[in-house]
Design a protein around this motif. Sequence first.
Motif, PDB file in Angstrom:
ATOM      1  N   ASN A   2      29.788 -17.844 -53.381  1.00 52.37           N
ATOM      2  CA  ASN A   2      28.639 -17.384 -52.585  1.00 52.37           C
ATOM      3  C   ASN A   2      27.446 -17.013 -53.453  1.00 52.37           C
ATOM      4  O   ASN A   2      26.288 -17.261 -53.089  1.00 52.37           O
ATOM      5  N   TYR A   3      27.687 -16.432 -54.622  1.00 52.51           N
ATOM      6  CA  TYR A   3      26.564 -16.023 -55.464  1.00 52.51           C
ATOM      7  C   TYR A   3      25.823 -17.217 -56.055  1.00 52.51           C
ATOM      8  O   TYR A   3      24.605 -17.152 -56.276  1.00 52.51           O
ATOM      9  N   ASN A   4      26.525 -18.331 -56.288  1.00 55.43           N
ATOM     10  CA  ASN A   4      25.836 -19.534 -56.755  1.00 55.43           C
ATOM     11  C   ASN A   4      25.021 -20.172 -55.635  1.00 55.43           C
ATOM     12  O   ASN A   4      23.904 -20.649 -55.853  1.00 55.43           O
ATOM     13  N   TYR A   5      25.584 -20.203 -54.434  1.00 52.12           N
ATOM     14  CA  TYR A   5      24.815 -20.725 -53.297  1.00 52.12           C
ATOM     15  C   TYR A   5      23.569 -19.873 -53.050  1.00 52.12           C
ATOM     16  O   TYR A   5      22.488 -20.406 -52.763  1.00 52.12           O
ATOM     17  N   LYS A   6      23.714 -18.562 -53.169  1.00 54.51           N
ATOM     18  CA  LYS A   6      22.570 -17.662 -52.963  1.00 54.51           C
ATOM     19  C   LYS A   6      21.502 -17.883 -54.031  1.00 54.51           C
ATOM     20  O   LYS A   6      20.311 -18.055 -53.728  1.00 54.51           O
ATOM     21  N   ALA A   7      21.914 -17.914 -55.288  1.00 53.94           N
ATOM     22  CA  ALA A   7      20.957 -18.067 -56.385  1.00 53.94           C
ATOM     23  C   ALA A   7      20.288 -19.434 -56.356  1.00 53.94           C
ATOM     24  O   ALA A   7      19.066 -19.546 -56.542  1.00 53.94           O
ATOM     25  N   ALA A   8      21.064 -20.478 -56.117  1.00 56.94           N
ATOM     26  CA  ALA A   8      20.484 -21.820 -56.054  1.00 56.94           C
ATOM     27  C   ALA A   8      19.521 -21.931 -54.877  1.00 56.94           C
ATOM     28  O   ALA A   8      18.427 -22.498 -55.005  1.00 56.94           O
ATOM     29  N   GLY A   9      19.920 -21.400 -53.725  1.00 53.01           N
ATOM     30  CA  GLY A   9      19.042 -21.448 -52.561  1.00 53.01           C
ATOM     31  C   GLY A   9      17.749 -20.689 -52.771  1.00 53.01           C
ATOM     32  O   GLY A   9      16.676 -21.154 -52.384  1.00 53.01           O
ATOM     33  N   ASP A  10      17.845 -19.516 -53.399  1.00 53.82           N
ATOM     34  CA  ASP A  10      16.627 -18.743 -53.681  1.00 53.82           C
ATOM     35  C   ASP A  10      15.692 -19.518 -54.595  1.00 53.82           C
ATOM     36  O   ASP A  10      14.469 -19.531 -54.402  1.00 53.82           O
ATOM     37  N   TYR A  11      16.240 -20.175 -55.598  1.00 49.98           N
ATOM     38  CA  TYR A  11      15.423 -20.936 -56.542  1.00 49.98           C
ATOM     39  C   TYR A  11      14.777 -22.135 -55.852  1.00 49.98           C
ATOM     40  O   TYR A  11      13.592 -22.430 -56.073  1.00 49.98           O
ATOM     41  N   LEU A  12      15.536 -22.811 -55.006  1.00 45.61           N
ATOM     42  CA  LEU A  12      15.043 -24.031 -54.366  1.00 45.61           C
ATOM     43  C   LEU A  12      14.238 -23.763 -53.108  1.00 45.61           C
ATOM     44  O   LEU A  12      13.613 -24.672 -52.571  1.00 45.61           O
ATOM     45  N   GLY A  13      14.259 -22.518 -52.630  1.00 43.88           N
ATOM     46  CA  GLY A  13      13.551 -22.196 -51.399  1.00 43.88           C
ATOM     47  C   GLY A  13      14.265 -22.676 -50.159  1.00 43.88           C
ATOM     48  O   GLY A  13      13.628 -23.014 -49.146  1.00 43.88           O
ATOM     49  N   VAL A  14      15.598 -22.706 -50.220  1.00 42.42           N
ATOM     50  CA  VAL A  14      16.431 -23.171 -49.106  1.00 42.42           C
ATOM     51  C   VAL A  14      17.528 -22.139 -48.878  1.00 42.42           C
ATOM     52  O   VAL A  14      18.099 -21.613 -49.828  1.00 42.42           O
ATOM     53  N   ASP A  15      17.836 -21.860 -47.613  1.00 41.28           N
ATOM     54  CA  ASP A  15      18.841 -20.846 -47.305  1.00 41.28           C
ATOM     55  C   ASP A  15      20.237 -21.450 -47.380  1.00 41.28           C
ATOM     56  O   ASP A  15      20.877 -21.742 -46.365  1.00 41.28           O
ATOM     57  N   LEU A  16      20.735 -21.615 -48.591  1.00 41.62           N
ATOM     58  CA  LEU A  16      22.065 -22.181 -48.770  1.00 41.62           C
ATOM     59  C   LEU A  16      23.163 -21.166 -48.489  1.00 41.62           C
ATOM     60  O   LEU A  16      24.309 -21.545 -48.225  1.00 41.62           O
ATOM     61  N   LEU A  17      22.835 -19.890 -48.526  1.00 42.14           N
ATOM     62  CA  LEU A  17      23.837 -18.870 -48.232  1.00 42.14           C
ATOM     63  C   LEU A  17      24.314 -18.981 -46.787  1.00 42.14           C
ATOM     64  O   LEU A  17      25.505 -18.866 -46.502  1.00 42.14           O
ATOM     65  N   HIS A  18      23.377 -19.218 -45.861  1.00 39.08           N
ATOM     66  CA  HIS A  18      23.740 -19.350 -44.456  1.00 39.08           C
ATOM     67  C   HIS A  18      24.034 -20.803 -44.068  1.00 39.08           C
ATOM     68  O   HIS A  18      24.745 -21.058 -43.083  1.00 39.08           O
ATOM     69  N   PHE A  19      23.499 -21.754 -44.844  1.00 38.18           N
ATOM     70  CA  PHE A  19      23.675 -23.169 -44.495  1.00 38.18           C
ATOM     71  C   PHE A  19      24.167 -23.950 -45.713  1.00 38.18           C
ATOM     72  O   PHE A  19      23.471 -24.839 -46.231  1.00 38.18           O
TER      73      PHE A  19
END
Length: 297
Positions: free
Chosen positions: A195-212
Motif C-alpha cells: 500500500n505504501y508503494n501504491y500511495k507514494a507512486a500515485g502521489d508522484y504521478l498525480g493519480v489515486d493509486l491507493l484507492h484505484f
Amino acid sequence: MRKNRLLACFGVALAGAAAALVPMTASQAAAACAAAWNASQVYVADNVASQSGHNYRAKWWTQNDSPATHSGQWDVWADQGACGGGGGEDPPPAGGFPLSQTQFEQNFPNRLPIYTYAGLVDAAGHFPAFAAGDDTTRKREVAAFLANIDHESGQLQYAEEHQPWGEYCDLGRPYGCPAGPTAYHGRGPIQLSWNYNYKAAGDYLGVDLLHFPDLVKTDTSITFQTAFWYWMSQNGPNTMTAHQAITGGSGFGGTIRSINGSRECDGGNPAQVQSRVNSYLRFTQLLGVDPGGNLYC
C-alpha cells in the motif's frame, strides 16, 4: 521489486531465461538492421539476423554459425547487404530512448495488450533524467531497465501477480488499505506492491493509486510510469536507486540489488540473478553497447 515478495507466484525465472531475440524473416528485412545474431538462438530458413553492420538470411537451420564468417554460396548464411538504421526501421523516440517500435515488438512478442510501445515511450517522457547521459550510458540504462522488467513480468506476459494474493498491507500507515488488504499485490512491469508503494507512486504521478490500484494493470502509460517511478526514485533494499546504480558505476548488479537484492543478491537466489543478467546481455547486444562491469550482485 518489493519486500517480502512471493517469487514462486511468478513464472519469470523460466520466462526470462528462455527469452531470446526474435529474428525477422527475410520479407521483413530492409535497410534497417534486424535483431542482432545471438549464438544461443536457433535460426531456421529465411530468418534474418544482423552482425557487423550487415543483415544475413539463414539458408537452413543453424545455431552457432556466425553470419559474418559463415556466409557465402556454400555456407548457411546469405549476406543481404549493409544495414544501419535507414529504410524501414522506426526512428527512435525523442528523449534518448534508443529502442524502436519494431525492436520492442520483436523482443516482447507475447506481451499483453496493456504493454504497448506508445505507453512505454509516453511513460519515459515523464522522467527526463532517464537515459539522459552519453550514448553508452543511455543504452546501458535502457538495456538494464528492459532486462529487469523482462524478468519481473515474464517478458511482459503478466500484468499482476497470480492468485492467491498476499496481504501487502501495512496497517501502520495512517492511510491504511482502503481498497482492501489484498488489493496491493504486484502489478505492472516491475510488479509494484504494498500500500505504501501504491500511495507514494500515485502521489508522484498525480493519480489515486491507493484507492484505484487496478489502474496499474489497465492504463498503458500508468503501468510503465510506476516502473519508471520505482527505477528513478526508490532504493529498495539497496543504498541507491537502480538509475543511480547503472549510471554511477555500480553496474547492472546494482540495479538487481535495488529491485530485489534482499532476496536474490549475495547468493540468495543465483538463478534469478542469472536470469536478469542473461536478459541484460541480450538487450545490450540488441542496442549495440558494451554491458560494462559489475553484472552480478
